[in-house]
Design a protein around this motif. Structure first.
Motif, PDB file in Angstrom:
ATOM      1  N   THR A 191      -4.884  -5.416 -14.121  1.00 32.58           N
ATOM      2  CA  THR A 191      -6.202  -6.041 -14.189  1.00 32.58           C
ATOM      3  C   THR A 191      -6.574  -6.662 -12.844  1.00 32.58           C
ATOM      4  O   THR A 191      -7.706  -6.533 -12.377  1.00 32.58           O
ATOM      5  CB  THR A 191      -6.227  -7.118 -15.295  1.00 32.58           C
ATOM      6  N   ALA A 192      -5.596  -7.335 -12.210  1.00 30.32           N
ATOM      7  CA  ALA A 192      -5.856  -7.960 -10.916  1.00 30.32           C
ATOM      8  C   ALA A 192      -5.971  -6.936  -9.797  1.00 30.32           C
ATOM      9  O   ALA A 192      -6.753  -7.107  -8.859  1.00 30.32           O
ATOM     10  CB  ALA A 192      -4.744  -8.960 -10.592  1.00 30.32           C
ATOM     11  N   PHE A 193      -5.179  -5.850  -9.883  1.00 30.68           N
ATOM     12  CA  PHE A 193      -5.144  -4.849  -8.824  1.00 30.68           C
ATOM     13  C   PHE A 193      -5.246  -3.459  -9.445  1.00 30.68           C
ATOM     14  O   PHE A 193      -4.247  -2.742  -9.583  1.00 30.68           O
ATOM     15  CB  PHE A 193      -3.851  -4.961  -8.015  1.00 30.68           C
ATOM     16  N   PRO A 194      -6.450  -3.037  -9.864  1.00 23.94           N
ATOM     17  CA  PRO A 194      -6.586  -1.755 -10.561  1.00 23.94           C
ATOM     18  C   PRO A 194      -6.209  -0.554  -9.717  1.00 23.94           C
ATOM     19  O   PRO A 194      -5.953   0.524 -10.254  1.00 23.94           O
ATOM     20  CB  PRO A 194      -8.078  -1.722 -10.928  1.00 23.94           C
ATOM     21  N   GLU A 195      -6.133  -0.727  -8.394  1.00 26.91           N
ATOM     22  CA  GLU A 195      -5.759   0.399  -7.537  1.00 26.91           C
ATOM     23  C   GLU A 195      -4.252   0.643  -7.498  1.00 26.91           C
ATOM     24  O   GLU A 195      -3.792   1.654  -6.979  1.00 26.91           O
ATOM     25  CB  GLU A 195      -6.268   0.159  -6.105  1.00 26.91           C
ATOM     26  N   VAL A 196      -3.480  -0.274  -8.072  1.00 29.18           N
ATOM     27  CA  VAL A 196      -2.021  -0.185  -8.040  1.00 29.18           C
ATOM     28  C   VAL A 196      -1.506   0.426  -9.334  1.00 29.18           C
ATOM     29  O   VAL A 196      -2.024   0.154 -10.416  1.00 29.18           O
ATOM     30  CB  VAL A 196      -1.403  -1.587  -7.843  1.00 29.18           C
ATOM     31  N   THR A 197      -0.492   1.274  -9.219  1.00 31.89           N
ATOM     32  CA  THR A 197       0.176   1.824 -10.400  1.00 31.89           C
ATOM     33  C   THR A 197       1.575   1.218 -10.479  1.00 31.89           C
ATOM     34  O   THR A 197       2.489   1.652  -9.771  1.00 31.89           O
ATOM     35  CB  THR A 197       0.275   3.352 -10.332  1.00 31.89           C
ATOM     36  N   ARG A 234       0.837  -1.198   0.000  1.00 32.74           N
ATOM     37  CA  ARG A 234       0.000   0.000   0.000  1.00 32.74           C
ATOM     38  C   ARG A 234       0.871   1.248   0.000  1.00 32.74           C
ATOM     39  O   ARG A 234       1.809   1.377   0.792  1.00 32.74           O
ATOM     40  CB  ARG A 234      -0.919   0.026   1.220  1.00 32.74           C
ATOM     41  N   ASP A 235       0.540   2.171  -0.902  1.00 36.07           N
ATOM     42  CA  ASP A 235       1.244   3.452  -1.020  1.00 36.07           C
ATOM     43  C   ASP A 235       2.719   3.279  -1.358  1.00 36.07           C
ATOM     44  O   ASP A 235       3.533   4.149  -1.059  1.00 36.07           O
ATOM     45  CB  ASP A 235       1.110   4.282   0.268  1.00 36.07           C
ATOM     46  N   ARG A 236       3.077   2.164  -1.973  1.00 39.21           N
ATOM     47  CA  ARG A 236       4.468   1.933  -2.373  1.00 39.21           C
ATOM     48  C   ARG A 236       4.536   1.645  -3.865  1.00 39.21           C
ATOM     49  O   ARG A 236       3.629   1.047  -4.437  1.00 39.21           O
ATOM     50  CB  ARG A 236       5.081   0.767  -1.598  1.00 39.21           C
ATOM     51  N   GLU A 237       5.637   2.060  -4.480  1.00 35.84           N
ATOM     52  CA  GLU A 237       5.869   1.715  -5.880  1.00 35.84           C
ATOM     53  C   GLU A 237       6.176   0.232  -5.983  1.00 35.84           C
ATOM     54  O   GLU A 237       6.807  -0.360  -5.094  1.00 35.84           O
ATOM     55  CB  GLU A 237       7.045   2.512  -6.451  1.00 35.84           C
ATOM     56  N   CYS A 238       5.751  -0.378  -7.070  1.00 27.00           N
ATOM     57  CA  CYS A 238       6.066  -1.787  -7.276  1.00 27.00           C
ATOM     58  C   CYS A 238       6.495  -1.995  -8.719  1.00 27.00           C
ATOM     59  O   CYS A 238       5.909  -1.461  -9.646  1.00 27.00           O
ATOM     60  CB  CYS A 238       4.892  -2.687  -6.923  1.00 27.00           C
ATOM     61  N   CYS A 239       7.544  -2.784  -8.877  1.00 29.58           N
ATOM     62  CA  CYS A 239       8.095  -3.060 -10.199  1.00 29.58           C
ATOM     63  C   CYS A 239       7.514  -4.367 -10.730  1.00 29.58           C
ATOM     64  O   CYS A 239       7.339  -5.336  -9.982  1.00 29.58           O
ATOM     65  CB  CYS A 239       9.618  -3.168 -10.106  1.00 29.58           C
ATOM     66  N   VAL A 240       7.209  -4.381 -11.999  1.00 28.40           N
ATOM     67  CA  VAL A 240       6.703  -5.587 -12.639  1.00 28.40           C
ATOM     68  C   VAL A 240       7.286  -5.652 -14.045  1.00 28.40           C
ATOM     69  O   VAL A 240       7.588  -4.629 -14.655  1.00 28.40           O
ATOM     70  CB  VAL A 240       5.154  -5.578 -12.680  1.00 28.40           C
ATOM     71  N   SER A 241       7.458  -6.844 -14.539  1.00 26.88           N
ATOM     72  CA  SER A 241       7.904  -7.011 -15.920  1.00 26.88           C
ATOM     73  C   SER A 241       6.861  -6.426 -16.865  1.00 26.88           C
ATOM     74  O   SER A 241       5.656  -6.516 -16.612  1.00 26.88           O
ATOM     75  CB  SER A 241       8.092  -8.501 -16.217  1.00 26.88           C
ATOM     76  N   TRP A 242       7.328  -5.826 -17.954  1.00 32.70           N
ATOM     77  CA  TRP A 242       6.392  -5.312 -18.954  1.00 32.70           C
ATOM     78  C   TRP A 242       5.437  -6.413 -19.421  1.00 32.70           C
ATOM     79  O   TRP A 242       4.288  -6.155 -19.754  1.00 32.70           O
ATOM     80  CB  TRP A 242       7.153  -4.742 -20.156  1.00 32.70           C
ATOM     81  N   TYR A 243       5.929  -7.655 -19.386  1.00 32.49           N
ATOM     82  CA  TYR A 243       5.119  -8.776 -19.870  1.00 32.49           C
ATOM     83  C   TYR A 243       3.888  -8.995 -18.996  1.00 32.49           C
ATOM     84  O   TYR A 243       2.833  -9.423 -19.476  1.00 32.49           O
ATOM     85  CB  TYR A 243       5.982 -10.041 -19.898  1.00 32.49           C
ATOM     86  N   HIS A 244       4.004  -8.703 -17.693  1.00 25.11           N
ATOM     87  CA  HIS A 244       2.895  -8.918 -16.762  1.00 25.11           C
ATOM     88  C   HIS A 244       2.238  -7.605 -16.324  1.00 25.11           C
ATOM     89  O   HIS A 244       1.452  -7.607 -15.371  1.00 25.11           O
ATOM     90  CB  HIS A 244       3.384  -9.686 -15.532  1.00 25.11           C
ATOM     91  N   TYR A 245       2.558  -6.526 -17.009  1.00 21.15           N
ATOM     92  CA  TYR A 245       2.000  -5.219 -16.655  1.00 21.15           C
ATOM     93  C   TYR A 245       0.470  -5.253 -16.673  1.00 21.15           C
ATOM     94  O   TYR A 245      -0.188  -4.865 -15.695  1.00 21.15           O
ATOM     95  CB  TYR A 245       2.536  -4.179 -17.640  1.00 21.15           C
ATOM     96  N   HIS A 246      -0.102  -5.718 -17.762  1.00 18.39           N
ATOM     97  CA  HIS A 246      -1.561  -5.736 -17.877  1.00 18.39           C
ATOM     98  C   HIS A 246      -2.190  -6.718 -16.894  1.00 18.39           C
ATOM     99  O   HIS A 246      -3.268  -6.460 -16.359  1.00 18.39           O
ATOM    100  CB  HIS A 246      -1.988  -6.066 -19.304  1.00 18.39           C
ATOM    101  N   ASP A 247      -1.517  -7.849 -16.650  1.00 17.65           N
ATOM    102  CA  ASP A 247      -2.035  -8.795 -15.667  1.00 17.65           C
ATOM    103  C   ASP A 247      -2.154  -8.141 -14.297  1.00 17.65           C
ATOM    104  O   ASP A 247      -3.131  -8.350 -13.574  1.00 17.65           O
ATOM    105  CB  ASP A 247      -1.116 -10.022 -15.570  1.00 17.65           C
ATOM    106  N   LEU A 248      -1.153  -7.344 -13.944  1.00 18.07           N
ATOM    107  CA  LEU A 248      -1.153  -6.752 -12.608  1.00 18.07           C
ATOM    108  C   LEU A 248      -2.232  -5.686 -12.457  1.00 18.07           C
ATOM    109  O   LEU A 248      -2.972  -5.668 -11.468  1.00 18.07           O
ATOM    110  CB  LEU A 248       0.228  -6.171 -12.283  1.00 18.07           C
TER     111      LEU A 248
END
Length: 334
Positions: free
Chosen positions: A147-153, A131-145
């Motif tokens: 979609t699963a967590f729309p409140e996260v950037t 919560r309230d933290r930046e999170c890194c994700v692979s570009w490959y799973h960007y949309h998955d993330l």
């Protein structure tokens, strides 16, 4: 894996392998620790100590099919300087079981920094620890993330992100760079360099190094799962994108249905979207690498460098030569 030989290790890491974890990030990370922990590649756990855990202490299957036996089940989190959670495939049921979620919350309460490799960021978010933290994700799973967590950037244009006691990494070879960063912090730059040199690496890439394929700001997930699958196919066939008829068949639609989905959700056509993807990747290669324009044109599915140059100029307002010159002039130390 070597047994610990000293209780005075300066860097103590616990690895938690999730079901279907990706082998490369784990192997790269632990090998940096191994090579930094001892002289040469003798692999004794002197300056670093690591313990591999699974939720139940039993062998776990990696995404490639290899099975790995852990050292133990879940141990007291406070015994580690860092806990590294290694994720993997995310389409085979729940992200994780309640025991793992509870243990990660216990670790966070004990103020042990948590590291999420690859899709382990999904588990950290699911546990309420991002919560309230930046999170890194692979570009490959960007949309998955999103979609699963729309409140996260999520951040999909860096190798890893350090946000206080939460560290997240896109995975792949970026895990080697993250491990080297930790070794540098705790054991010194010489230990990190030594490990990387033995791994035949030129050096650690900084956290803000762009991922090979980044996600444009403002891009939003699509709603229809068949369209998401079509976009994924186009993402991974840049050099030889399928024709609209073949793409439609692969996702279980008629060509007309697929074109309607593209118009309704993306306001474009399959061929135009495929060309935009190829040009985006070409722009990245032009501005971030020193590869020849002929090589780039071939990788991006254009007939030749002239064909690529015309389309790139139409899309970005400048020739490949001009774009590269601007990127070089704007780079640090230029």
């Amino acid at each position: 894996m070597a047994e610990p030989t000293s209780g005075n290790a300066r860097l103590k890491v616990g690895f938690l392998l999730l079901r279907d974890f990706t082998l490369l990030p784990f192997a790269g990370f632990v090998d940096v620790l191994r090579l930094a922990a001892d002289e040469g590649d003798r692999s004794r756990q002197i300056d670093c100590r690591w313990t591999v855990m699974t939720a139940d202490g039993r062998a776990v299957r990696a995404s490639c099919g290899t099975r790995l036996s852990p050292d133990s089940g879940l141990l007291a989190p406070a015994g580690f300087d860092y806990i590294v959670v290694v994720g993997g495939l995310i389409h085979h049921g729940p992200i994780q079981d309640p025991a793992v979620i509870g243990w990660l919350r216990e670790a966070a309460a004990a103020k042990v920094p948590l590291v999420g490799l690859c899709t382990a960021v999904f588990t950290l978010i699911d546990a309420g620890l991002m919560r309230d933290r930046e999170c890194c994700v692979s570009w490959y799973h960007y949309h998955d993330l999103i979609t699963a967590f729309p409140e996260v950037t999520p951040v999909a244009d860096r190798l890893f992100v350090v946000d206080g006691p939460r560290i997240t990494c896109a995975g792949g070879t970026g895990a080697v760079d993250l491990a080297a960063w930790l070794v540098d912090r705790h054991l010194g730059a010489s230990a990190a360099r030594k490990a990387l040199h033995i791994l035949v690496s030129d050096g650690a890439r900084p956290a803000d190094t762009p991922q090979p394929m980044d996600i444009p700001a403002g891009e939003h997930p699509v709603q229809d799962p068949r369209l998401r699958r079509a976009l994924r196919i186009l993402d991974h066939t840049l050099a030889t994108p399928p024709r609209a008829d073949d793409l439609a068949r692969r996702v279980g639609l008629s060509r007309r249905q697929l074109e309607r989905l593209f118009r309704e959700e993306l306001d474009t056509t399959p061929s135009a979207h495929a060309r935009a993807l190829r040009l985006r990747h070409g722009h990245w290669l032009v501005t971030r690498t020193r590869r020849t324009f002929t090589d780039i044109a071939q990788e991006c599915g254009f007939a030749d460098a002239s064909h690529f140059s015309r389309h790139l100029k139409a899309a970005y307002g400048a020739t490949p030569q001009a774009l590269r010159a601007t990127a070089v002039a704007d780079s640090p130390g230029a």
